[in-house]
Design a protein around this motif. Structure first.
Motif, short mmCIF file in Angstrom:
data_model
loop_
_atom_site.label_atom_id
_atom_site.label_comp_id
_atom_site.label_asym_id
_atom_site.label_seq_id
_atom_site.Cartn_x
_atom_site.Cartn_y
_atom_site.Cartn_z
N THR A 1 -25.12 -17.52 -24.75
CA THR A 1 -24.62 -17.10 -25.78
C THR A 1 -25.98 -16.16 -26.04
OG1 THR A 1 -23.15 -19.08 -26.39
CG2 THR A 1 -23.38 -16.54 -27.62
N THR A 2 -25.22 -14.91 -26.12
CA THR A 2 -26.76 -13.80 -26.76
C THR A 2 -26.09 -12.70 -27.11
OG1 THR A 2 -28.76 -13.31 -26.73
CG2 THR A 2 -27.32 -12.82 -24.99
N GLY A 3 -26.71 -11.74 -27.46
CA GLY A 3 -26.19 -10.54 -27.73
C GLY A 3 -27.55 -9.30 -27.90
N TYR A 4 -26.91 -8.31 -28.17
CA TYR A 4 -27.95 -6.89 -29.12
C TYR A 4 -28.26 -6.56 -30.35
CZ TYR A 4 -26.31 -5.05 -24.78
OH TYR A 4 -26.27 -4.14 -23.44
N ASN A 5 -29.44 -7.17 -29.94
CA ASN A 5 -29.98 -7.16 -32.03
C ASN A 5 -29.94 -8.34 -32.03
OD1 ASN A 5 -32.41 -5.54 -32.56
ND2 ASN A 5 -30.55 -3.84 -33.75
N ARG A 6 -29.27 -9.83 -31.77
CA ARG A 6 -29.42 -10.67 -32.12
C ARG A 6 -30.31 -11.01 -33.54
NH1 ARG A 6 -27.44 -16.59 -29.44
NH2 ARG A 6 -26.39 -17.52 -30.91
N LEU A 7 -32.05 -10.80 -32.37
CA LEU A 7 -32.81 -12.04 -32.42
C LEU A 7 -33.76 -11.12 -33.26
CD1 LEU A 7 -33.47 -13.71 -29.46
CD2 LEU A 7 -32.30 -14.66 -31.52
N LEU B 1 -38.58 -17.79 -22.93
CA LEU B 1 -37.82 -18.69 -22.43
C LEU B 1 -36.20 -18.65 -23.09
CD1 LEU B 1 -38.46 -21.32 -20.59
CD2 LEU B 1 -38.47 -22.49 -22.51
N GLY B 2 -35.19 -18.62 -22.12
CA GLY B 2 -34.18 -19.76 -22.06
C GLY B 2 -33.37 -17.96 -23.19
N TYR B 3 -33.35 -16.41 -22.30
CA TYR B 3 -32.80 -15.41 -22.24
C TYR B 3 -31.17 -15.62 -22.85
CZ TYR B 3 -33.39 -14.01 -17.61
OH TYR B 3 -33.09 -14.61 -16.45
N GLY B 4 -30.80 -16.23 -22.04
CA GLY B 4 -29.11 -16.08 -21.79
C GLY B 4 -28.81 -15.46 -20.80
N ALA B 5 -27.24 -14.97 -20.93
CA ALA B 5 -26.06 -14.26 -20.19
C ALA B 5 -26.97 -12.95 -19.80
CB ALA B 5 -25.29 -14.54 -20.51
N LEU C 1 -36.94 -17.23 -12.96
CA LEU C 1 -36.20 -18.49 -12.26
C LEU C 1 -37.76 -19.41 -13.40
CD1 LEU C 1 -33.60 -20.49 -12.27
CD2 LEU C 1 -35.43 -21.46 -9.84
N GLY C 2 -37.20 -20.74 -14.06
CA GLY C 2 -38.42 -21.22 -15.65
C GLY C 2 -37.28 -21.99 -16.16
N GLY C 3 -38.17 -23.39 -16.92
CA GLY C 3 -37.91 -24.42 -18.23
C GLY C 3 -39.20 -24.52 -18.81
N GLU D 1 -27.87 -17.31 -12.13
CA GLU D 1 -27.72 -16.94 -11.72
C GLU D 1 -27.36 -15.58 -13.26
OE1 GLU D 1 -23.40 -17.74 -11.98
OE2 GLU D 1 -23.28 -18.81 -9.84
N ARG D 2 -28.28 -16.30 -13.63
CA ARG D 2 -28.69 -15.17 -15.20
C ARG D 2 -30.26 -14.39 -14.60
NH1 ARG D 2 -27.38 -20.25 -19.34
NH2 ARG D 2 -24.79 -19.35 -18.93
N VAL D 3 -30.85 -15.36 -14.01
CA VAL D 3 -31.51 -14.92 -13.62
C VAL D 3 -31.63 -13.51 -12.80
CG1 VAL D 3 -34.44 -14.09 -12.37
CG2 VAL D 3 -33.45 -16.39 -13.85
N VAL E 1 -38.01 -27.44 -15.40
CA VAL E 1 -38.09 -28.45 -16.54
C VAL E 1 -36.73 -28.12 -18.06
CG1 VAL E 1 -38.82 -29.77 -18.49
CG2 VAL E 1 -39.73 -29.34 -15.81
N GLY E 2 -35.71 -28.61 -17.93
CA GLY E 2 -34.52 -29.08 -18.77
C GLY E 2 -33.46 -28.91 -18.59
N ALA E 3 -32.16 -28.26 -19.42
CA ALA E 3 -30.78 -28.39 -18.72
C ALA E 3 -30.38 -27.27 -18.93
CB ALA E 3 -30.38 -29.87 -19.79
N ILE E 4 -29.16 -26.67 -18.40
CA ILE E 4 -27.94 -25.60 -18.15
C ILE E 4 -27.82 -25.54 -19.46
CG2 ILE E 4 -26.87 -23.90 -17.21
CD1 ILE E 4 -27.62 -23.92 -14.14
N THR E 5 -27.31 -24.41 -20.59
CA THR E 5 -26.35 -24.59 -21.81
C THR E 5 -25.85 -23.53 -21.84
OG1 THR E 5 -28.49 -23.85 -22.47
CG2 THR E 5 -28.12 -26.41 -22.74
C1 SAM Z 1 -27.59 -19.59 -26.16
S1 SAM Z 1 -28.76 -19.58 -24.57
C2 SAM Z 1 -29.68 -17.82 -25.62
C3 SAM Z 1 -29.57 -16.60 -25.29
C4 SAM Z 1 -31.35 -16.18 -26.59
N1 SAM Z 1 -31.74 -17.20 -26.98
C5 SAM Z 1 -30.53 -15.11 -27.70
O1 SAM Z 1 -31.03 -16.56 -28.55
O2 SAM Z 1 -29.84 -14.90 -27.72
C6 SAM Z 1 -30.07 -20.40 -24.29
C7 SAM Z 1 -30.04 -19.76 -22.74
O3 SAM Z 1 -30.94 -21.36 -22.33
C8 SAM Z 1 -31.45 -21.69 -21.35
N2 SAM Z 1 -31.66 -22.83 -21.34
C9 SAM Z 1 -31.39 -23.87 -21.86
N3 SAM Z 1 -32.98 -24.45 -21.58
C10 SAM Z 1 -34.07 -24.29 -20.83
C11 SAM Z 1 -35.33 -24.64 -20.19
N4 SAM Z 1 -35.83 -25.87 -20.32
N5 SAM Z 1 -35.90 -23.29 -20.02
C12 SAM Z 1 -35.48 -21.85 -19.62
N6 SAM Z 1 -33.55 -21.66 -20.91
C13 SAM Z 1 -33.43 -22.46 -20.34
C14 SAM Z 1 -29.94 -21.62 -21.00
O4 SAM Z 1 -29.48 -21.37 -19.60
C15 SAM Z 1 -29.14 -20.76 -22.14
O5 SAM Z 1 -28.94 -19.34 -21.03
#
Ligand code: SAM
Length: 274
Positions: free
Chosen positions: A12-18, A46-50, A106-108, A79-81, A5-9
């Motif tokens: 962007t991410t990075g080491y130690n960003r959070l 959820l949504g860890y990014g590239a 894979l999940g939303g 692909e990110r998984v 459930v959701g949409a691909i966005t």
């Molecule tokens: C900007 S990145 C954030 C990466 C990391 N969490 C960070 O803050 O650095 C957003 C990621 O969330 C994923 N995403 C968006 N909606 C999602 C959903 N409903 N479930 C899982 N992933 C999702 C996108 O595919 C994308 O890779």
């Protein structure tokens, strides 16, 4: 399995960003209790990014609270998984056992059927329309283990400015603003990183605007503390915000030694007025 459930966005991410929210999670009494009391210490990122770097960092930090914490990184982008799995395997981390407590799948917002005690979704909902937030929150809340919590946050690319909402199964609990106090001119610099649910409400007449305006005024009023450095000035600003003559904001008292500038208030202090 049904579609996540959701949409691909953007990924962007990075080491130690959070790091600022990780540090807060590790010290938050509420999070520590939830993790320690859980019958299964399962956490979802959820949504860890590239790249899966922030998921691995989260796992390492939370394992200092509870050593058997397991973290599942969920991504809606297949692909990110695959990338995350390949990188962790390539590093030999599965074989050596170092990261057997971290998996990627894979999940939303439905959380792939898992029942975690903590969900961290950073820089995910920021890319959705504001109308999508209540349903996304409700879908995740519904999947939480008893006593479970959600962190929905936003930050800049380097993680110097960061804001997040903590939620439980019934609704939002608190808002936290966190920054490197060396890199701000005033607390309202954080306004650009407010979570989706608040960013459009930062206008006169709304509570979040009142809090940020008061914080700016308090910051200016304690400018003299700047000679001891911006961390001391930040603490003095928090102190003043709590003062009845200054609005009496119920700001959480800061930890004794804190490198981040952190301001946490109950959700009711900033909840949007319709
Ligand atoms: C900007 S990145 C954030 C990466 C990391 N969490 C960070 O803050 O650095 C957003 C990621 O969330 C994923 N995403 C968006 N909606 C999602 C959903 N409903 N479930 C899982 N992933 C999702 C996108 O595919 C994308 O890779």
């Amino acid at each position: 399995m049904s579609r996540p459930v959701g949409a691909i966005t953007r990924g962007t991410t990075g080491y130690n960003r959070l790091r600022r929210s990780d540090r807060w999670l590790v010290h938050s009494a509420r999070v520590r209790t939830a993790l320690s009391a859980a019958s299964d210490p399962l956490v979802v990122d959820l949504g860890y990014g590239a790249l899966p770097v922030t998921t691995l960092e989260l796992a390492a930090r939370l394992q200092s609270v509870r050593a058997d914490t397991r973290v599942v990184g969920l991504e809606i982008h297949p692909e990110r998984v695959a990338t995350a799995r390949a990188l962790v395997l390539q590093a030999g981390q599965d074989a050596s056992g170092r990261h057997t407590s971290v998996e990627f799948t894979l999940g939303g917002f439905e959380l792939a059927g898992l029942r975690p005690v903590l969900v961290r979704a950073f820089n995910v909902l920021r890319q959705y329309p504001v109308e999508a937030v209540p349903e996304a929150w409700a879908t995740m809340q519904h999947r939480l283990a008893p006593g479970g919590l959600i962190v929905d946050g936003t930050c800049d690319e380097l993680g110097r400015l960061s804001c997040w909402v903590l939620l439980d199964a019934t609704g939002p609990v608190s808002l936290t603003l966190a920054c490197d106090p060396f890199s701000i001119e005033r607390p309202s610099d954080l306004a650009v990183r407010l979570p989706k649910v608040l960013i459009h409400h930062n206008v006169p007449g709304q509570r979040i605007h009142a809090l940020l305006s008061a914080a700016d005024l308090a910051w200016a009023s304690v400018a003299g503390h700047g000679v001891f450095g911006p961390r001391v000035r930040w603490r003095a600003m928090l102190e003043l915000l709590r003062d009845e003559n200054f609005g009496g904001f119920p700001v959480e008292p800061p930890r004794r030694r804190m490198r981040d500038g952190v301001l946490t208030v109950p959700w009711a202090t900033v909840a949007p007025l319709s």
